[in-house]
Design a protein around this motif. Structure first.
Motif, PDB file in Angstrom:
ATOM      1  N   GLU A   1      56.145 -35.321  84.565  1.00 18.49           N
ATOM      2  CA  GLU A   1      54.749 -35.225  84.080  1.00 18.49           C
ATOM      3  C   GLU A   1      54.047 -35.994  84.670  1.00 18.49           C
ATOM      4  O   GLU A   1      52.609 -35.442  84.868  1.00 18.49           O
ATOM      5  CB  GLU A   1      54.654 -35.575  82.471  1.00 18.49           C
ATOM      6  N   TYR A   2      54.318 -37.260  85.227  1.00 18.00           N
ATOM      7  CA  TYR A   2      53.504 -38.245  85.967  1.00 18.00           C
ATOM      8  C   TYR A   2      52.829 -37.673  87.154  1.00 18.00           C
ATOM      9  O   TYR A   2      51.652 -37.779  87.657  1.00 18.00           O
ATOM     10  CB  TYR A   2      54.226 -39.354  86.354  1.00 18.00           C
TER      11      TYR A   2
ATOM     12  N   ALA B   1      49.846 -35.488  86.551  1.00 18.50           N
ATOM     13  CA  ALA B   1      48.808 -36.131  86.240  1.00 18.50           C
ATOM     14  C   ALA B   1      48.336 -36.816  87.453  1.00 18.50           C
ATOM     15  O   ALA B   1      47.126 -37.018  87.567  1.00 18.50           O
ATOM     16  CB  ALA B   1      49.413 -37.412  85.351  1.00 18.50           C
ATOM     17  N   LYS B   2      49.066 -37.409  88.373  1.00 15.40           N
ATOM     18  CA  LYS B   2      48.716 -37.836  89.887  1.00 15.40           C
ATOM     19  C   LYS B   2      47.906 -36.863  90.548  1.00 15.40           C
ATOM     20  O   LYS B   2      47.114 -37.266  91.117  1.00 15.40           O
ATOM     21  CB  LYS B   2      50.051 -38.407  90.640  1.00 15.40           C
TER      22      LYS B   2
ATOM     23  N   LYS C   1      46.243 -34.340  89.766  1.00 17.55           N
ATOM     24  CA  LYS C   1      45.019 -34.134  89.349  1.00 17.55           C
ATOM     25  C   LYS C   1      43.872 -35.235  89.690  1.00 17.55           C
ATOM     26  O   LYS C   1      42.695 -35.095  90.000  1.00 17.55           O
ATOM     27  CB  LYS C   1      45.000 -33.998  87.780  1.00 17.55           C
ATOM     28  N   ASN C   2      44.539 -36.147  90.026  1.00 20.02           N
ATOM     29  CA  ASN C   2      43.750 -37.446  90.647  1.00 20.02           C
ATOM     30  C   ASN C   2      43.592 -37.476  92.249  1.00 20.02           C
ATOM     31  O   ASN C   2      42.711 -38.316  92.702  1.00 20.02           O
ATOM     32  CB  ASN C   2      43.862 -38.734  90.159  1.00 20.02           C
TER      33      ASN C   2
ATOM     34  N   GLU D   1      49.089 -27.403  80.546  1.00 20.04           N
ATOM     35  CA  GLU D   1      48.369 -28.783  80.067  1.00 20.04           C
ATOM     36  C   GLU D   1      47.486 -29.590  80.990  1.00 20.04           C
ATOM     37  O   GLU D   1      46.675 -30.322  80.562  1.00 20.04           O
ATOM     38  CB  GLU D   1      49.702 -29.685  79.450  1.00 20.04           C
ATOM     39  N   PHE D   2      47.877 -29.461  82.321  1.00 18.67           N
ATOM     40  CA  PHE D   2      47.170 -30.282  83.325  1.00 18.67           C
ATOM     41  C   PHE D   2      46.123 -29.314  84.037  1.00 18.67           C
ATOM     42  O   PHE D   2      45.624 -29.912  84.987  1.00 18.67           O
ATOM     43  CB  PHE D   2      48.184 -31.004  84.070  1.00 18.67           C
ATOM     44  N   ASP D   3      45.719 -28.333  83.742  1.00 19.13           N
ATOM     45  CA  ASP D   3      44.909 -27.320  84.331  1.00 19.13           C
ATOM     46  C   ASP D   3      45.415 -27.297  86.041  1.00 19.13           C
ATOM     47  O   ASP D   3      44.665 -27.701  86.541  1.00 19.13           O
ATOM     48  CB  ASP D   3      43.556 -28.148  84.288  1.00 19.13           C
TER      49      ASP D   3
ATOM     50  N   ASP E   1      43.071 -32.915  75.793  1.00 17.52           N
ATOM     51  CA  ASP E   1      42.239 -31.598  75.266  1.00 17.52           C
ATOM     52  C   ASP E   1      41.173 -31.928  74.194  1.00 17.52           C
ATOM     53  O   ASP E   1      40.016 -31.446  74.102  1.00 17.52           O
ATOM     54  CB  ASP E   1      43.144 -30.506  74.900  1.00 17.52           C
TER      55      ASP E   1
ATOM     56  N   ARG F   1      37.805 -32.883  75.178  1.00 15.88           N
ATOM     57  CA  ARG F   1      36.869 -32.252  75.923  1.00 15.88           C
ATOM     58  C   ARG F   1      36.386 -31.136  75.343  1.00 15.88           C
ATOM     59  O   ARG F   1      37.007 -30.496  74.398  1.00 15.88           O
ATOM     60  CB  ARG F   1      37.505 -32.063  77.191  1.00 15.88           C
TER      61      ARG F   1
ATOM     62  N   ASN G   1      41.075 -36.394  83.811  1.00 17.41           N
ATOM     63  CA  ASN G   1      42.148 -36.549  84.801  1.00 17.41           C
ATOM     64  C   ASN G   1      42.655 -37.950  84.785  1.00 17.41           C
ATOM     65  O   ASN G   1      43.790 -38.362  84.883  1.00 17.41           O
ATOM     66  CB  ASN G   1      41.696 -36.025  86.000  1.00 17.41           C
TER      67      ASN G   1
ATOM     68  N   ARG H   1      44.521 -39.090  81.555  1.00 15.69           N
ATOM     69  CA  ARG H   1      45.998 -38.323  81.490  1.00 15.69           C
ATOM     70  C   ARG H   1      46.775 -39.003  82.343  1.00 15.69           C
ATOM     71  O   ARG H   1      48.088 -39.405  81.773  1.00 15.69           O
ATOM     72  CB  ARG H   1      45.874 -36.855  82.023  1.00 15.69           C
ATOM     73  N   GLN H   2      46.570 -39.512  83.548  1.00 18.31           N
ATOM     74  CA  GLN H   2      47.251 -40.134  84.210  1.00 18.31           C
ATOM     75  C   GLN H   2      47.500 -41.627  83.683  1.00 18.31           C
ATOM     76  O   GLN H   2      48.900 -42.162  83.756  1.00 18.31           O
ATOM     77  CB  GLN H   2      46.686 -40.839  85.772  1.00 18.31           C
TER      78      GLN H   2
ATOM     79  N   GLU I   1      50.218 -41.003  81.183  1.00 16.43           N
ATOM     80  CA  GLU I   1      51.855 -40.883  81.701  1.00 16.43           C
ATOM     81  C   GLU I   1      52.487 -41.795  82.211  1.00 16.43           C
ATOM     82  O   GLU I   1      53.449 -42.215  82.215  1.00 16.43           O
ATOM     83  CB  GLU I   1      51.575 -39.571  82.620  1.00 16.43           C
ATOM     84  N   HIS I   2      51.470 -42.663  82.967  1.00 12.44           N
ATOM     85  CA  HIS I   2      51.988 -43.893  83.635  1.00 12.44           C
ATOM     86  C   HIS I   2      52.692 -44.908  82.545  1.00 12.44           C
ATOM     87  O   HIS I   2      53.483 -45.441  82.763  1.00 12.44           O
ATOM     88  CB  HIS I   2      50.554 -44.681  84.423  1.00 12.44           C
TER      89      HIS I   2
ATOM     90  N   TYR J   1      55.920 -43.608  81.477  1.00  6.90           N
ATOM     91  CA  TYR J   1      56.781 -43.725  82.810  1.00  6.90           C
ATOM     92  C   TYR J   1      57.356 -44.938  82.633  1.00  6.90           C
ATOM     93  O   TYR J   1      58.435 -45.060  83.293  1.00  6.90           O
ATOM     94  CB  TYR J   1      56.032 -43.028  84.085  1.00  6.90           C
TER      95      TYR J   1
END
Lengths: 396, 396
Positions: free
Chosen positions: A141-142, A145-146, A148-149, A185-187, B59, B62, B131, B134-135, B138-139, B142
């Motif tokens: 999952e991470y 998320a990463k 996307k950035n 979920e993360f587009d 979600d 937004r 974005n 979300r990170q 998740e971080h 994690y």
């Protein structure tokens, strides 16, 4: 004559079933039974590919020992075994405690077999425990998320599964179900996500019927898994894997699922081993010791053709049941029975509603195999925890 | 005479409200309205601390622009602004496209203000976009998963929030609710989890009534947040933060929430700025340009005492509404109105059911403040998307 002390190391399939059988067979004062385990729960190893991919919760794949053990008959010790001294009849835990025994049952499970491939130990994940699979799920999952950035980092969206044996294939099945959910979920464009299943052997699922193997590969390929069969991994680094073909796959997520060896504690204790497994006799005894028994992934037994049985849950359960009976018999001065595995067939899941199986000469495909697998899971849960546990855990 | 082209950069509070007001006021052929935004959604920046902590989904914070815009009146361009050339009346996107305008509205939002503190840019997270949060979520998860596999690494369970202003405090409120859930999910002893909220200023929530500040700190301290007020961060590294006091806090999770500056694109375009913000006139015009308007975090306006208003959603919304009206008036040859902010009070959430607020001279605490905040959120959603959106988004 004092009460005999039975010490069981590990609450996996073999150790737990030994304990439960002893708990059933023996009366309160016939033996002092102690079960040592790292965690206060048993986990269903054959389900771990699901929480690893994130298609089920980690809780789903574990059962609290408290609900299974009768505390009047079994003393539970939460601890990690550090070493076994078979000549002193003692076991040392990481916290320094020393436990002694009259009878020892070793059910300490396995470790990943990395075949000496450089970097695997440091950089690859293994589907080997509740804690390990929680990390795999969160790591995957991470990565989304990463990504996307840092949208240039497509390596974040590349996943490598090392091994197309049982675990590798079952994990790919779940991952194939999970990744589209994560894309949503993360587009993330699903086209950017890659899963490679890499196998050194000339076939996926070695030992399985070729028609079933083909079926499994077709199902997984439709889910987007790309196979590289007959392709050894040469090296694993922080940035991906290097294949024997010279190809490099950039990935931050390598899951190593290409085999296990016995727990190294067993070898260090001086038992004679092959790949960390003790070649036990027909009563599951370690060579040279009348009172040390080995079950599950640490035990090596051979079929009539002289080939070793693979380390499976099915055999570990049978070993535990037989050994529990035998220990009860020994304590009562009765004769033990020889252990003979009864192979009831093999079933592999390929994600939701899909599977393959081989039961005798009969081949099973698709939803039939998936249902049979659920039935088999149900039987196991019923065996260890009765109807209540079976109903609680099986997703129908 | 050709139809005037209005180009709006950014669909944050200021840009979106300008667009929606124009969409309402103007008929189909009075202007060509183009809205450029990085994403096809608007996000509710004041809610981002919730998905960052994981107490709500990303979600939830937004809203798809598709449902808000009338495509007959507004052309939406999904793209990232690279530069503005005010003397050529054009804007260049990262994909190379060049858009021209008669009227430009700059609503490009903010960037974290790091005050030159070494390492923050590289090693700290910011609660600044869907974005990004979300990170962060998740971080954090994690870190729990990793800790379970490396139990000596308690730094994985230490979280540092830089800044005890609005965002920092609201994020701590959510984190205080979320961490016990994560402890439960990952079997982590809550005693091992540490959250430090570090603020350089001599008080948390500068500008707030001291009684409210004390209330907020009490609530958060009860949730396990440890404050270090009047304590500047000197450096941020991959291993944690070094404080001006010499103390080092080992942590893999530093969230920087101590202030923002205007988007650097504005400064690079040659507009005169203070902390990246353009000191606009009473019609929200950039100095020297009759046809360039700035709203939201990129705009700097002053109160009667000559102090700058802080960049808030409340003011951005009012700017957008006024500017939309003014642009419609200008196009019709009517007179624009001066922008005067109407401060309706300030509300901060402190996690589930808790908050503080200041409305005029009235102080609000606890559930009253939390409810008022929900009412205010409801008003905003109703304003941009009607009853349907309000009902869909507000958790009651």
């Amino acid at each position: 004559m004092s009460t005999p002390k039975i010490l069981i190391l590990g609450a996996g399939y073999g150790g737990l079933l030994t304990t439960l059988q002893l708990q059933k067979k023996l009366n309160y004062n016939e033996a002092e039974i102690t079960l040592v385990n790292k965690h206060n729960y048993h986990y269903i190893t054959t389900w771990l590919h699901e929480p690893a991919a994130g298609t089920a919760s980690a809780d789903h794949a574990r059962v609290n020992l408290e609900g299974l053990l009768n505390e009047d008959k079994v003393q539970f010790v939460k601890g990690t075994v550090q070493s076994i001294q078979p000549n002193e009849q003692s076991v040392t835990l990481e916290n320094g405690d020393v436990l002694t025994y009259d009878y020892l049952v070793i059910g300490l499970g396995s470790e990943p077999e990395t075949f000496g491939i450089e970097g695997l130990k440091e950089h690859a994940f293994s589907i080997r425990s509740i804690n390990a699979v929680r990390q795999i799920r969160e790591h995957i999952e991470y990565m989304f998320a990463k990504y996307k950035n840092e949208p240039h980092r497509t390596d974040y969206l590349t996943f490598v599964v090392g091994g197309a044996g049982f675990t590798g294939i079952e994990f790919c099945g779940e991952l194939g179900d999970r990744l589209p959910e994560l894309c949503q979920e993360f587009d993330v464009d699903p086209e950017l996500v890659k899963v490679y299943c890499i196998e050194a052997a000339p076939t996926a699922l070695p030992g399985f019927d070729p028609e079933l193997v083909q079926y499994a590969m077709d199902v997984l390929e439709r889910k987007g898994i790309e196979f590289k069969i007959g392709t050894p991994i040469k090296q694993c680094t922080a940035d991906g894997v290097l294949l024997a073909t010279g190809e490099e796959i950039k990935s931050k997520t390598v899951i190593w699922a290409a085999g296990v060896r016995g727990n190294s504690i067993v070898e260090k204790a001086g038992f004679e081993v092959m790949r960390g497994r003790v070649k036990v006799d027909e009563y599951l005894r370690a060579p040279g010791y009348e009172n040390v028994f080995v079950v599950g992934d640490c035990a090596l037994i051979f079929n009539e053709e002289g080939r070793p049985y693979p380390p499976t849950a099915q055999i570990a359960v049978q070993e535990g049941e037989t050994l529990g009976e035998n220990l009860a018999a020994l304590i009562r001065g009765e004769l033990p029975q020889k252990f003979v595995p009864h192979l009831q067939g093999t079933l592999a899941s390929l994600g939701k509603g899909e599977g393959i199986g081989q039961v005798g000469s009969k081949k099973l495909f698709g939803s039939t195999a998936a249902m049979m697998k659920k039935a088999s899971d149900l039987r196991y849960l019923y065996k260890i925890g009765g109807v209540g546990l079976a109903l609680k855990k099986v997703k129908l």
